[in-house]
Design a protein around this motif. Sequence first.
Motif, PDB file in Angstrom:
ATOM      1  N   MET A 103       0.506  -1.638   0.196  1.00 55.96           N
ATOM      2  CA  MET A 103       0.516  -0.492  -0.159  1.00 55.96           C
ATOM      3  C   MET A 103       0.370   1.212  -0.118  1.00 55.96           C
ATOM      4  SD  MET A 103      -2.300   1.390   3.053  1.00 55.96           S
ATOM      5  CE  MET A 103      -3.419   3.093   2.602  1.00 55.96           C
ATOM      6  N   ILE A 104       1.986   1.564   0.671  1.00 59.54           N
ATOM      7  CA  ILE A 104       2.588   2.514   0.692  1.00 59.54           C
ATOM      8  C   ILE A 104       3.667   2.268  -0.576  1.00 59.54           C
ATOM      9  CG2 ILE A 104       4.926   3.524   2.347  1.00 59.54           C
ATOM     10  CD1 ILE A 104       2.535   3.232   4.197  1.00 59.54           C
ATOM     11  N   ARG A 105       3.895   1.179  -0.720  1.00 63.16           N
ATOM     12  CA  ARG A 105       4.566   1.233  -1.751  1.00 63.16           C
ATOM     13  C   ARG A 105       3.457   1.804  -3.122  1.00 63.16           C
ATOM     14  NH1 ARG A 105       6.493  -4.132  -3.927  1.00 63.16           N
ATOM     15  NH2 ARG A 105       4.301  -4.480  -4.290  1.00 63.16           N
ATOM     16  N   GLU A 106       2.304   1.877  -3.513  1.00 64.68           N
ATOM     17  CA  GLU A 106       1.594   2.170  -4.338  1.00 64.68           C
ATOM     18  C   GLU A 106       1.217   4.267  -3.654  1.00 64.68           C
ATOM     19  OE1 GLU A 106      -2.130   0.469  -4.811  1.00 64.68           O
ATOM     20  OE2 GLU A 106      -1.442  -1.966  -5.145  1.00 64.68           O
ATOM     21  N   ARG A 114      15.010   3.539   0.195  1.00 62.07           N
ATOM     22  CA  ARG A 114      13.770   2.820  -0.389  1.00 62.07           C
ATOM     23  C   ARG A 114      15.089   1.991  -1.220  1.00 62.07           C
ATOM     24  NH1 ARG A 114      12.236   4.296  -6.989  1.00 62.07           N
ATOM     25  NH2 ARG A 114      13.815   6.340  -6.430  1.00 62.07           N
ATOM     26  N   VAL A 115      14.555   0.755  -1.128  1.00 61.06           N
ATOM     27  CA  VAL A 115      15.417  -0.355  -1.560  1.00 61.06           C
ATOM     28  C   VAL A 115      15.264  -0.543  -2.912  1.00 61.06           C
ATOM     29  CG1 VAL A 115      15.983  -1.510   1.113  1.00 61.06           C
ATOM     30  CG2 VAL A 115      13.810  -2.412  -0.317  1.00 61.06           C
ATOM     31  N   LYS A 116      16.343  -1.026  -4.033  1.00 56.67           N
ATOM     32  CA  LYS A 116      16.296  -0.917  -5.459  1.00 56.67           C
ATOM     33  C   LYS A 116      16.999  -2.579  -5.476  1.00 56.67           C
ATOM     34  CE  LYS A 116      16.680   3.545  -6.119  1.00 56.67           C
ATOM     35  NZ  LYS A 116      17.106   4.703  -6.238  1.00 56.67           N
ATOM     36  N   LYS A 117      18.238  -2.491  -4.790  1.00 55.32           N
ATOM     37  CA  LYS A 117      19.194  -3.990  -5.285  1.00 55.32           C
ATOM     38  C   LYS A 117      18.494  -5.039  -4.815  1.00 55.32           C
ATOM     39  CE  LYS A 117      21.640  -0.256  -6.885  1.00 55.32           C
ATOM     40  NZ  LYS A 117      23.335   0.161  -6.310  1.00 55.32           N
ATOM     41  N   PRO A 118      18.463  -6.403  -4.159  1.00 58.31           N
ATOM     42  CA  PRO A 118      18.487  -7.502  -3.547  1.00 58.31           C
ATOM     43  C   PRO A 118      19.683  -7.787  -3.558  1.00 58.31           C
ATOM     44  CG  PRO A 118      17.701  -7.938  -5.886  1.00 58.31           C
ATOM     45  CD  PRO A 118      17.501  -6.622  -6.159  1.00 58.31           C
ATOM     46  N   PHE A 119      19.991  -8.950  -2.377  1.00 64.56           N
ATOM     47  CA  PHE A 119      21.458  -9.810  -2.039  1.00 64.56           C
ATOM     48  C   PHE A 119      21.015 -10.684  -1.434  1.00 64.56           C
ATOM     49  CE2 PHE A 119      24.946 -10.510   0.591  1.00 64.56           C
ATOM     50  CZ  PHE A 119      25.697 -10.166  -0.185  1.00 64.56           C
ATOM     51  N   ASN A 148      12.074 -14.680  -6.705  1.00 60.61           N
ATOM     52  CA  ASN A 148      11.884 -13.694  -7.460  1.00 60.61           C
ATOM     53  C   ASN A 148      10.184 -12.459  -6.847  1.00 60.61           C
ATOM     54  OD1 ASN A 148      13.452 -13.480  -9.838  1.00 60.61           O
ATOM     55  ND2 ASN A 148      12.330 -15.325 -10.521  1.00 60.61           N
ATOM     56  N   TYR A 149       9.261 -13.646  -6.934  1.00 60.89           N
ATOM     57  CA  TYR A 149       8.539 -13.066  -6.220  1.00 60.89           C
ATOM     58  C   TYR A 149       8.357 -12.125  -5.408  1.00 60.89           C
ATOM     59  CZ  TYR A 149       4.285 -12.553  -2.794  1.00 60.89           C
ATOM     60  OH  TYR A 149       2.981 -12.192  -2.174  1.00 60.89           O
ATOM     61  N   TYR A 150       9.877 -12.718  -4.198  1.00 60.47           N
ATOM     62  CA  TYR A 150      10.149 -11.785  -2.868  1.00 60.47           C
ATOM     63  C   TYR A 150      10.343 -10.272  -3.477  1.00 60.47           C
ATOM     64  CZ  TYR A 150      11.791 -11.319   1.398  1.00 60.47           C
ATOM     65  OH  TYR A 150      12.061 -11.303   2.964  1.00 60.47           O
ATOM     66  N   VAL A 151      11.401 -10.506  -4.376  1.00 61.85           N
ATOM     67  CA  VAL A 151      12.225  -9.263  -5.083  1.00 61.85           C
ATOM     68  C   VAL A 151      11.460  -8.364  -5.444  1.00 61.85           C
ATOM     69  CG1 VAL A 151      13.974  -7.945  -6.762  1.00 61.85           C
ATOM     70  CG2 VAL A 151      14.216 -10.514  -5.291  1.00 61.85           C
ATOM     71  N   ASN A 152       9.919  -8.866  -6.736  1.00 59.05           N
ATOM     72  CA  ASN A 152       8.714  -7.804  -7.067  1.00 59.05           C
ATOM     73  C   ASN A 152       8.330  -7.092  -6.434  1.00 59.05           C
ATOM     74  OD1 ASN A 152      10.633  -8.137  -9.779  1.00 59.05           O
ATOM     75  ND2 ASN A 152       8.971 -10.243 -10.064  1.00 59.05           N
ATOM     76  N   LYS A 185      10.533  -4.899  -3.411  1.00 62.09           N
ATOM     77  CA  LYS A 185      11.044  -3.794  -4.108  1.00 62.09           C
ATOM     78  C   LYS A 185      10.807  -2.372  -4.324  1.00 62.09           C
ATOM     79  CE  LYS A 185      13.969  -2.599  -8.842  1.00 62.09           C
ATOM     80  NZ  LYS A 185      14.477  -3.496 -10.773  1.00 62.09           N
ATOM     81  N   ASP A 186      11.346  -0.851  -4.280  1.00 62.74           N
ATOM     82  CA  ASP A 186      10.856   0.257  -4.300  1.00 62.74           C
ATOM     83  C   ASP A 186      10.008   0.259  -2.797  1.00 62.74           C
ATOM     84  OD1 ASP A 186      12.114   1.141  -6.559  1.00 62.74           O
ATOM     85  OD2 ASP A 186      11.316   0.620  -7.951  1.00 62.74           O
TER      86      ASP A 186
END
Length: 519
Positions: free
Chosen positions: A371-374, A419-424, A487-491, A494-495
């Motif tokens: 919700m916050i991301r949107e 704001r996080v963008k890159k997965p590790f 992939n699900y987790y990252v998407n 992310k942001d």
Amino acid sequence: MQRYNILWADDEIDLLKAHILFLDKKGYNVTPVNSGADAIDMCEKQNFDVVFLDENMPGMSGLQALNHIKSSKPNLPVVMITKSEEEHIMEEAIGAKIADYLIKPLNPNQILLSVKKILDNKRLITERTNISYQQEFRSIASAFNSELSHEEWIDIYKKLVFYELAINSSDNRDMAEVFDMQKTEANSNFVRFVSQNYESWLNDPASDKPLLSHQLMKKKVFPYLDKDRPIFFLVIDNLRYDQWKILEPVIQEYFTIEEEDYYYSILPTTTAYARNAIFSGMLPLEMANTYPQFWVGEDVEDGKNNFESEFLEKQLARNNLDLKASYVKIKHVNQGKQLVDTIPNLRANQLNAIVYNFVDMLSHARTDMAMIRELAPDESAYRSLTLSWFLHSPLLESLKKIAEMNARLIITTDHGTIRVKKPFKIIGDKNTNTNLRYKQGKNLGYDGRDILVCKKPEAFHLPKINVSTSYVFAVEDHFFAYPNNYNYYVNYYKDTFQHGGVSLEEMIIPIISLNSKNG
């Protein structure tokens, strides 16, 4: 260059031909009319960029014409021109939201300045901002090649926030990409600085160190204690420095700023560690050892900040401060409304600590980060959302109540957010904590150097559940993700805005001391 259209209403318009010719040569189209009624008619027939209205015209006055024009075109800038300097006329005009107020006799450059201020303001500010940042860009970039102190890093962060806000508010975003690259470079260098110095800050008495979370109240709150004047110590969860700068103009309507200072949040930059450190005056390991009844470890699912009031009481006692104090935590809107009614009753206390859970209040309940991301997909939107929340929040109403008494207000936060963008990728067992910016556990698996590793938690004054416990901190704009459902987790994350790791946004924290204007 764009030619703007100006409507000028004056019953002596023929005497203003020289001014009209001057504006024409400067690139402005001027339409002259002789009365307020004509001005209203022209505004209905044509579109103008600005209107000049003489206040003292026969028949319909300038103020009457102003009200008609504003009722149909509220966003059309109007400049009131008058021979009179009577206060009530000025107040009426200002109350009708004029763009400017000029006194006759008019000077051509005075008129030009007014027009430029109204019509070219954004363009001129944008051009000046871009030129200024281009010059500052080189200065900041060269600073990264030297050994910066913690004070110098604060100065760099302040400059970056200043230009970020300036570039964001301009129409031309040409410098935005360059700025984003420099901010990324700044965080990369800041991470290296923290990695090299953090341990010595905590363990070497002789090291040059910043003010840290656990020292905050002793250094920045207790010295202001006054038996005749209450202190309200307000900790707004997740309030970054750029968000403070957005709220500052609103708060300054009611308070004067006595001091704007900064401190560094301890690691992890989370509520459980950093905010407990503020209220206890201790680092996490000391809290866990000294007050095990209050410390809630990572292996327990209970809330980690349920004993801040008790920690504060213990810190006051250790500093031999026998005083009337209160503590309240606001997690929901209704609690915020109740606080508004309670504020006058707190006048009798020397110290009133208020914790405002900003994220919870922002969304009005514990909602999914999606919700916050949107609502806030980037930094600019996050700041905008912060301001909108604040303007309509019970917190502002509480601050107004505080401003009505002779009180001191100290505003800070426990940590920022990024704001996080890159997965590790990281691997941990089922007991590993869930925070996306730091991990505590045993046998943590990871590849790569884009992290800060603490294999001996006691060096960072952090408690450990077992002998092999270690801490790993995400840096810059990275976030931890598990290989399972990667992939699900990252998407999903992310942001989003997260905290717990190492970045300028999370670690460099404002603390502002203010006095109520009614005091």
